[in-house]
Enzyme design. Structure first.
Site, short mmCIF file in Angstrom:
data_model
loop_
_atom_site.label_atom_id
_atom_site.label_comp_id
_atom_site.label_asym_id
_atom_site.label_seq_id
_atom_site.Cartn_x
_atom_site.Cartn_y
_atom_site.Cartn_z
N ALA A 122 9.75 87.02 4.27
CA ALA A 122 9.27 87.98 3.88
C ALA A 122 8.07 88.54 4.96
O ALA A 122 7.77 87.68 6.00
CB ALA A 122 8.52 87.89 2.58
N HIS A 123 7.31 89.72 4.31
CA HIS A 123 6.38 90.16 5.54
C HIS A 123 5.38 89.29 5.69
O HIS A 123 4.80 88.66 4.70
CB HIS A 123 5.93 91.58 5.07
CG HIS A 123 5.36 91.59 3.68
ND1 HIS A 123 5.14 92.90 3.19
CD2 HIS A 123 5.14 90.60 2.93
CE1 HIS A 123 4.64 92.61 1.85
NE2 HIS A 123 4.53 91.35 1.87
#
Length: 349
Positions: A243-244
């Site tokens: 994820a980011h």
């Protein structure tokens, strides 16, 4: 094509025992090798197979060399790490047998005039390269890939078919991205306003180091503000979600179907087992090994192996707890028997 044993040793090291001029055409398992193959023994429990193998030569450790004695009659390459030696030798054989790839841009590719494509790069059919993108020398971009604006693909990096590298993302040298990889999709960022989700623009990028391999259909999201960073030498299996704003340290390996939530920081030389889940905004120290299926809900500050769904704990402590759980039924029966005994003694007294 064949390689002489003396060439292997000159290139990869090791101690050669036997006919140095012997040529081999490839590597095969112990039980399938023929007189034209070299094989390897990396686990002593397969020593009996090494005694029976028909291979012309055997890669093995000093310990197994001594233990085999005269039971194996072929040539030997003695090295401290036979499995790593096999990997390097296999790379060489694969390079010799690989079909040549001509540099250049396929006529069906769509390349913006402002993109920079090195003369030694190969751009396959139906590839799209947007404005300002840079493709390094010796890079190979296979059919159907998409390279977004201002993205950078390092020298000798290979993108297999249908890889997507979104705008501004950067991939280092000698990388391997397998089919379906997506680099730089938006991170999962939303703010809740009275029950309605409001999108947060994901303005960061993904920065990937050198010698990184990424398995099929793995996705790495771009950062919300800062970049998502993948270190040098990282190895990612198939169908992983990163994820980011995550950071993955150098030479960490992550097995298939693992999920790394946003802003998690994983140290160097870690290994994450298949289907493990790493909670967001936690930090995992260098040289931590997370077992398959484990849920890491809190930061881990000490090296070691960690196992369990909930709660996570050190592997040795988890094994003790698991042993207790297995014994609970018999413990329950013994406690019931003790309660009956105590009750009968009280009644008699």
């Amino acid at each position: 094509m064949s390689i002489r044993l003396t060439e292997l040793v000159e290139r990869l090291g090791g101690e050669l025992i036997g006919d140095a001029t012997l040529a081999v055409t490839g590597i095969a398992p112990l039980d399938a090798a023929t007189s034209s193959h070299i094989t390897f023994l990396s686990n002593s429990k397969f020593r009996s197979q090494a005694e029976r193998t028909q291979a012309a030569a055997l890669i093995l450790s000093p310990h197994d060399h001594a233990a085999l004695g005269s039971a194996y009659g072929g040539a030997r390459i003695v090295t401290a790490n036979p499995y790593a030696y096999f990997a390097h030798a296999a790379q060489w054989f694969a390079a010799l047998s690989a079909p040549p790839v001509a540099a250049g841009v396929h006529p069906s590719a769509v390349v913006d005039a402002t993109a920079s494509i090195a003369a030694g790069a190969t751009i396959g059919p139906h590839v799209v390269v947007e404005a300002g993108a840079v493709i390094g020398d010796g890079a190979r971009v296979d059919a159907g890939c998409f390279i977004g604006r201002d993205a950078v693909i390092g020298a000798q990096t290979h993108l297999y078919a249908r890889v997507t590298v979104q705008h501004g993302c950067r991939i280092g040298r000698r990388g391997i991205l397998h089919p379906g990889v997506v680099i730089g999709a938006d991170g999962f960022g939303f703010a809740n306003e009275s029950g309605v989700w409001v999108k947060i623009p994901q303005s960061g990028c993904v920065v990937i180091g050198d010698d990184v391999e990424i398995g099929a259909n793995t996705t790495i999201d771009r950062g919300a503000l800062a970049d998502t960073i993948i270190g040098n030498g990282v190895k990612l299996d198939n169908q992983i979600q990163i994820a980011h704003n995550c950071q993955i340290g150098d030479h960490t390996a992550i097995a298939a179907c693992a999920g790394i939530a946003g802003s998690a920081i994983i140290g160097k030389y870690c290994s994450i087992g298949g289907a493990a889940m790493i909670h967001g905004h936690i930090t995992i120290a260098d040289r931590v090994h997370v077992s398959a299926g484990t849920l890491a809900m809190r930061s881990i500050s000490e090296p070691g192996q960690y196992t369990g769904f909930y709660p996570i704990t050190k592997h040795g402590e988890w094994e003790k707890s698991a042993a207790l759980l297995r014994n609970l039924p018999s413990m329950r029966e013994r406690m019931r028997a003790m309660e009956k005994l105590i009750k009968s003694l009280i009644e008699k007294s």
